[in-house]
Write a protein that holds these residues in place. Structure first.
Motif, mmCIF file in Angstrom:
data_model
loop_
_atom_site.group_PDB
_atom_site.id
_atom_site.type_symbol
_atom_site.label_atom_id
_atom_site.label_comp_id
_atom_site.label_asym_id
_atom_site.label_seq_id
_atom_site.Cartn_x
_atom_site.Cartn_y
_atom_site.Cartn_z
ATOM 1 N N HIS A 90 -7.907 0.885 -1.739
ATOM 2 C CA HIS A 90 -8.682 0.518 -2.924
ATOM 3 C C HIS A 90 -7.819 0.513 -4.178
ATOM 4 O O HIS A 90 -8.297 0.176 -5.252
ATOM 5 N N MET A 91 -6.547 0.910 -4.044
ATOM 6 C CA MET A 91 -5.649 0.881 -5.198
ATOM 7 C C MET A 91 -4.621 -0.230 -4.980
ATOM 8 O O MET A 91 -4.364 -0.635 -3.858
ATOM 9 N N THR A 92 -4.015 -0.677 -6.076
ATOM 10 C CA THR A 92 -2.956 -1.666 -5.930
ATOM 11 C C THR A 92 -1.689 -0.994 -5.422
ATOM 12 O O THR A 92 -1.603 0.238 -5.375
ATOM 13 N N VAL A 93 -0.717 -1.820 -5.043
ATOM 14 C CA VAL A 93 0.569 -1.303 -4.589
ATOM 15 C C VAL A 93 1.177 -0.410 -5.673
ATOM 16 O O VAL A 93 1.650 0.699 -5.417
ATOM 17 N N ARG A 94 1.109 -0.894 -6.920
ATOM 18 C CA ARG A 94 1.653 -0.148 -8.045
ATOM 19 C C ARG A 94 0.985 1.234 -8.158
ATOM 20 O O ARG A 94 1.656 2.252 -8.284
ATOM 21 N N GLU A 95 -0.337 1.236 -8.068
ATOM 22 C CA GLU A 95 -1.070 2.503 -8.201
ATOM 23 C C GLU A 95 -0.766 3.453 -7.041
ATOM 24 O O GLU A 95 -0.687 4.670 -7.216
ATOM 25 N N ASN A 96 -0.588 2.866 -5.838
ATOM 26 C CA ASN A 96 -0.240 3.691 -4.693
ATOM 27 C C ASN A 96 1.073 4.422 -4.923
ATOM 28 O O ASN A 96 1.174 5.628 -4.708
ATOM 29 N N ASP A 131 0.581 -5.855 -8.171
ATOM 30 C CA ASP A 131 -0.872 -5.898 -8.350
ATOM 31 C C ASP A 131 -1.616 -6.275 -7.090
ATOM 32 O O ASP A 131 -2.827 -6.448 -7.103
ATOM 33 N N GLN A 132 -0.886 -6.433 -5.990
ATOM 34 C CA GLN A 132 -1.582 -6.731 -4.739
ATOM 35 C C GLN A 132 -2.191 -5.455 -4.175
ATOM 36 O O GLN A 132 -1.771 -4.346 -4.503
ATOM 37 N N HIS A 133 -3.193 -5.651 -3.326
ATOM 38 C CA HIS A 133 -3.743 -4.509 -2.609
ATOM 39 C C HIS A 133 -3.043 -4.409 -1.257
ATOM 40 O O HIS A 133 -2.605 -5.430 -0.717
ATOM 41 N N PRO A 134 -2.924 -3.206 -0.723
ATOM 42 C CA PRO A 134 -2.196 -3.036 0.543
ATOM 43 C C PRO A 134 -2.721 -3.934 1.667
ATOM 44 O O PRO A 134 -1.964 -4.318 2.543
ATOM 45 N N THR A 135 -4.022 -4.260 1.616
ATOM 46 C CA THR A 135 -4.594 -5.088 2.682
ATOM 47 C C THR A 135 -3.952 -6.467 2.746
ATOM 48 O O THR A 135 -4.068 -7.160 3.740
ATOM 49 N N GLU A 136 -3.302 -6.854 1.648
ATOM 50 C CA GLU A 136 -2.704 -8.193 1.631
ATOM 51 C C GLU A 136 -1.282 -8.203 2.185
ATOM 52 O O GLU A 136 -0.655 -9.253 2.246
ATOM 53 N N LEU A 137 -0.767 -7.026 2.554
ATOM 54 C CA LEU A 137 0.623 -6.947 3.005
ATOM 55 C C LEU A 137 0.733 -6.911 4.522
ATOM 56 O O LEU A 137 -0.213 -6.586 5.223
ATOM 57 N N SER A 138 1.939 -7.224 5.019
ATOM 58 C CA SER A 138 2.201 -7.104 6.446
ATOM 59 C C SER A 138 2.467 -5.637 6.779
ATOM 60 O O SER A 138 2.668 -4.814 5.882
ATOM 61 N N GLY A 139 2.495 -5.325 8.081
ATOM 62 C CA GLY A 139 2.711 -3.954 8.508
ATOM 63 C C GLY A 139 4.007 -3.372 7.958
ATOM 64 O O GLY A 139 4.043 -2.246 7.465
ATOM 65 N N GLY A 140 5.077 -4.162 8.044
ATOM 66 C CA GLY A 140 6.373 -3.700 7.554
ATOM 67 C C GLY A 140 6.344 -3.441 6.061
ATOM 68 O O GLY A 140 6.850 -2.429 5.572
ATOM 69 N N GLN A 141 5.693 -4.363 5.326
ATOM 70 C CA GLN A 141 5.599 -4.198 3.871
ATOM 71 C C GLN A 141 4.782 -2.966 3.516
ATOM 72 O O GLN A 141 5.105 -2.232 2.581
ATOM 73 N N ARG A 142 3.719 -2.749 4.294
ATOM 74 C CA ARG A 142 2.875 -1.580 4.028
ATOM 75 C C ARG A 142 3.684 -0.291 4.166
ATOM 76 O O ARG A 142 3.593 0.611 3.352
ATOM 77 N N GLN A 143 4.510 -0.233 5.229
ATOM 78 C CA GLN A 143 5.261 1.004 5.405
ATOM 79 C C GLN A 143 6.340 1.143 4.328
ATOM 80 O O GLN A 143 6.681 2.248 3.931
ATOM 81 N N ARG A 144 6.875 0.014 3.822
ATOM 82 C CA ARG A 144 7.810 0.107 2.701
ATOM 83 C C ARG A 144 7.117 0.736 1.498
ATOM 84 O O ARG A 144 7.696 1.574 0.802
ATOM 85 N N VAL A 145 5.853 0.319 1.265
ATOM 86 C CA VAL A 145 5.100 0.913 0.165
ATOM 87 C C VAL A 145 4.892 2.404 0.437
ATOM 88 O O VAL A 145 5.021 3.238 -0.456
#
Lengths: 318, 244, 294
Positions: A90-96, A131-145
């Protein structure tokens, strides 16, 4: 840096997760806890940020008993990455990424700068991904975040629980390589849990091999491969021990300096390549020996016999 | 309508907390009322049950095939679903009142009104139940050489039955509530006592009609829940069992 | 009261009757003959005329109706959300509370109004009370499901990163659960609008008044007109709550296709809806929409 002193953890249902474990994680190294599932490796890791409290024994953090520390403060000083990532969708990448700095009460400018820096490091430029939400990222990108979030407040220690376990093999290898680079840049002590021997050998400066509830061997990858302490370790490494040894040995350790001899006209390997790659190249080319080149300049030679034996210290390394 | 209306003031909290307790004072009186009007009570209760039973059976006979049809003919589905959803916004009260000119006064009108309102839960659950069967299962069945009819009969319907059943459960419990309104069109049932009791401010009479109906609904719901569990559903309660 | 019904039947024996009085003469005559299409057309004309002639009164009934529902929500939603949050800490309590709320839901509305009559008297109090009770199951359950359904990994990560229990509830669980809670409230509200109409049997006011009036005076047009008003009120409230739910979902980064109202609200708020890509907007596995639930 982190010292486990005769630590035992018994759960309420009576299961003993780990029994009388003692070892020390050295500052600035990556220590990998590896073993079959249910061996207590994750339990051991979670003792460090007090998600689990020991039944007996003490865990020291920079010489202080962690029981003396406030658990919330402690957790904010220790980075934490898990296999399921656990991003806040529910938070953006930045907020995470900003989570822990915010909890610590950093001022906004500092947080903004830190987030930018980390996302840059993770190859997720803030302008595009912030400003993207994690749901918009790929698995690899999510783990980078996930990794960026854990690094955000500049922790001295990172705990990583099978961080790349849920990724496909290609993405996993990519992230492992990137993380090795990042780790070289940052001065951070890492405790890394995995069930994969290959990953342990690749990522670890030191490896702690767990059997059910006990620490069997705590050593460098090379020593674990060369001198497995008992049958359990030997079995756990698998029958391709020699191949794995090639995997963790860089060419630079087995090559010798060239003395101007004529070398076969084949693609050279780099000193940082693994011995496994060198062997593979040798098998492909049928040449018997390979030039080793750094930045296009030949710096050495590697022969099949060098790969077979252990490195010969008399030849020296460059 | 813009300024805050004075009626928005809260019902005093104490009153709210104690309100349900008032019922217990009335229960002995209601019990006496039932025992002294025993045969009349049995008559109302039986009529009430008959209303639910007949309308429910009719609704099942219509809604299940209609639901199956909706899944067979994708083009008809939006129409059928849209009709169902629109019907949901019309209160039962209006449906029953509006049945009057069509079917006249009496049991039939009440059944017809109940029937219309009982359709929707069964219809939507039949569609959902069949559509929720995993595509992989259906594909595997096709791959084994089953015809469409065989897929429906051997795979989709058996898998959908718990869901359809949940629809029937919702529908019947709603039916017990709606049947109270049958009184307005001369359909009889427990509503006779409740609505006359309210009208005459005869609390014993009103509660003598209210409690058995509430118990009937609760029993029916629990009974269905047990049956559903037996059939393999998850037996959750629906959000909208109350007749509206 | 059955006497009224008998009178009504007599009046309506020729269904074209009311249409012939108000509608265009030709239509009326055709309706009187009983041609169904013309009966419907005549009825529509009649209903429009009814709306035009009783505008003020209908608006007043609609306002009363909306207030009945709002009064119930003001108490019921905080109560339900609190209970739903509390029971996430105790499984046994959760079972009992959800079971009780479920039982409450099965009690017929007419019966419940009657049961509340002795202590709350007639008028709006017993109806508001009943509406509060009926709101509990959807709100409690959706709060519970919403809070417990939050990605466990996110909660664990929050704990590992040094969030206190309260911070986890406030920063992770509640924001993630809000859309689910909202959809519970939305389901409840649609239900309440319908039940409140029956509330007129104990004299609650609202749109039940013209419906019963139409029934007593055998005026089909009035029944249909009031019913249409009721349906419009339901759809409006449902839409409004749907917008609120969608705004929460978009804020949480869910990929939904926002409806017009949501886009308008977000447009006014200056948010950029550009990155939202399409998917079914009503799909929500965790909530139980109208009876279509396994």
């Amino acid at each position: 840096m982190i010292e486990f002193d005769n630590v035992t953890k018994q759960y309420d249902d009576g299961t003993v997760a780990i029994e009388d474990i003692s070892f020390e994680v050295e500052e600035g190294t990556t220590t990998v806890l590896v073993g079959p599932s249910g061996c207590g490796k994750t339990t051991t890791m979670k003792l460090v940020n007090r998600l689990i409290e020991p039944t007996e024994g003490t865990v020291y953090f920079e010489g202080t008993d962690i029981e003396q520390k406030d658990e919330i403060e402690l957790r904010r000083d220790v980075g934490y990455v898990i296999q399921e990532i656990g991003l806040f969708d529910h938070m953006t990448v930045r907020e995470n990424v900003a989570t822990v700095p915010k909890l610590k009460g950093w001022d906004d400018d500092r947080i903004r700068e830190r987030v930018r820096e980390l996302l840059e490091l993770m190859d997720l430029p803030v302008e595009e991904y912030g400003d993207q939400h994690p749901t918009e990222l790929s698995g690899g990108q999510r783990q980078r975040v996930g990794v960026a979030r854990a690094l955000a407040a500049d922790p001295d220690v990172m705990l990583m629980d099978e961080p790349f376990g849920a990724l496909d093999p290609i993405t996993r290898a990519e992230l492992q390589d990137e993380f090795l680079d990042i780790q070289a840049e940052l001065d951070v002590t890492i405790l890394f849990v995995t069930h994969s021997v290959e990953e342990a050998l690749k990522m670890g400066d030191r490896i702690a091999i767990f059997d059910v509830g006990e620490l069997v061997q705590y050593d460098t990858p090379q020593n674990v491969l060369e001198n497995p302490k008992n049958d359990f370790v030997r079995d756990f490494i698998g029958q391709d021990r020699e191949l794995k040894k090639l995997q963790v040995t860089p060419v630079r350790k087995v090559m010798y300096e060239t003395n101007g001899e004529r070398l076969p006209d084949v693609d050279p390997v780099a000193p940082s390549d693994t011995a496994q790659i060198a062997l593979s190249r040798l098998l492909e080319t049928d040449a018997g020996r390979l030039p080793v080149a750094r930045d296009g300049e030949v710096v050495g030679v590697v022969e099949e016999a060098d790969l077979r034996g252990t490195s010969d210290p008399t030849r020296g390394s460059i | 309508m813009v300024s805050a209306p004075p009626e928005l003031a809260l019902v005093p909290l104490l009153e709210i907390a104690l309100a349900p307790l008032g019922i217990f004072e009335e229960l002995p009186g209601a019990y006496d009322f039932i025992t002294s009007n025993w045969s009349q009570f049995l008559h109302h209760l039986w009529t009430h049950i008959k209303l639910v039973l007949v309308s429910e059976l009719l609704a099942i006979l219509v809604a299940v095939p209609l639901g199956i049809a909706a899944t067979r003919f994708p083009r008809a589905k939006p129409t059928i679903k849209g009709f169902g959803n629109t019907a949901q916004t019309i209160p039962t009260l209006a449906i029953i009142f509006l049945m009057l000119p069509v079917t006249g006064i009496g049991f039939v009108t009440a059944v017809a009104g109940l029937f219309v309102y009982a359709l929707l839960p069964i219809l939507t659950n039949t569609i959902a139940g069949i559509e929720d069967v995993e595509d992989g299962v259906v594909e595997a069945a096709r791959g084994m050489g089953m015809t469409d009819t065989e897929v429906l009969r051997k795979i989709e319907l058996p898998k959908a039955i718990p869901v359809i059943f949940a629809g029937i459960r919702t529908s019947s419990v709603i039916g017990v509530g709606t049947a109270y309104l049958a009184f307005f069109v001369g359909g009889g049932g427990l509503g006779t006592w409740v609505l006359q009791g309210i009208k005459l401010y005869n609390m014993e009479m009103a509660i003598a009609g209210a409690v058995p109906g509430a118990l009937l609904a609760i029993t029916l719901d629990s009974g269905f829940a047990l049956l559903e569990r037996y059939l393999g559903g998850d037996a959750q309660q629906s959000d909208d069992l109350v007749s509206a | 009261m059955p006497a009224n019904a008998v009178a009504l039947v007599g009046e309506l024996a020729a269904i074209g009757g009311p249409a012939a009085i108000g509608g265009p003469a030709v239509l009326g005559e055709l309706a009187a003959v009983g041609e169904p299409a013309f009966v419907v057309l005549g009825m529509i004309t009649e209903v429009f005329r009814y709306f035009a002639e009783n505008q003020t009164q209908l608006l007043e009934y609609t306002r009363q109706h909306a207030i009945l529902v709002l009064r119930a929500l003001v108490v019921a939603v905080p109560l339900g959300v609190t209970l739903g949050t509390l029971i996430t800490y105790n499984d046994k309590l959760a079972t009992v509370v959800l079971w009780l709320a479920g039982i409450m839901m099965t009690i017929p509305s007419v019966a419940l109004f009657a049961l509340l009559l002795p202590s709350l008297g007639t008028g709006s109090p017993p109806v508001v009370m009943a509406l509060i009770l009926y709101t509990q199951l959807p709100v409690i359950r959706n709060t519970y499901v919403g809070l417990t359904g939050v990605d466990e990994a996110a909660v664990e990560a929050g704990e590992g990163l040094g969030m206190t229990k309260f911070q986890r509830l406030r920063k992770i669980q509640i924001p993630m659960a809000l859309p689910v809670v909202m959809s519970g409230v939305r389901n409840a509200v649609v239900l309440l609008v319908g039940i409140a109409a029956i509330g007129e049997i104990v004299g609650s006011g609202g749109l039940g008044v013209p419906i019963f009036e139409g029934y007593r005076s055998s005026n089909t047009v009035e029944i249909v007109g009031a019913t249409v008003a009721l349906a419009l009120l339901t759809l409006t409230i449902d839409y409004a709550f749907g917008v609120v739910e969608q705004v929460f979902r978009l804020r949480n980064g869910e990929e939904i296709q926002p409806n017009l109202g949501t886009r308008a609200v977000r447009g006014l708020a200056g948010a950029a809806p550009s990155r939202v890509s399409g998917r079914d907007d009503d799909a929500d596995a965790t909530t139980t929409t109208t009876s279509a639930k396994p």
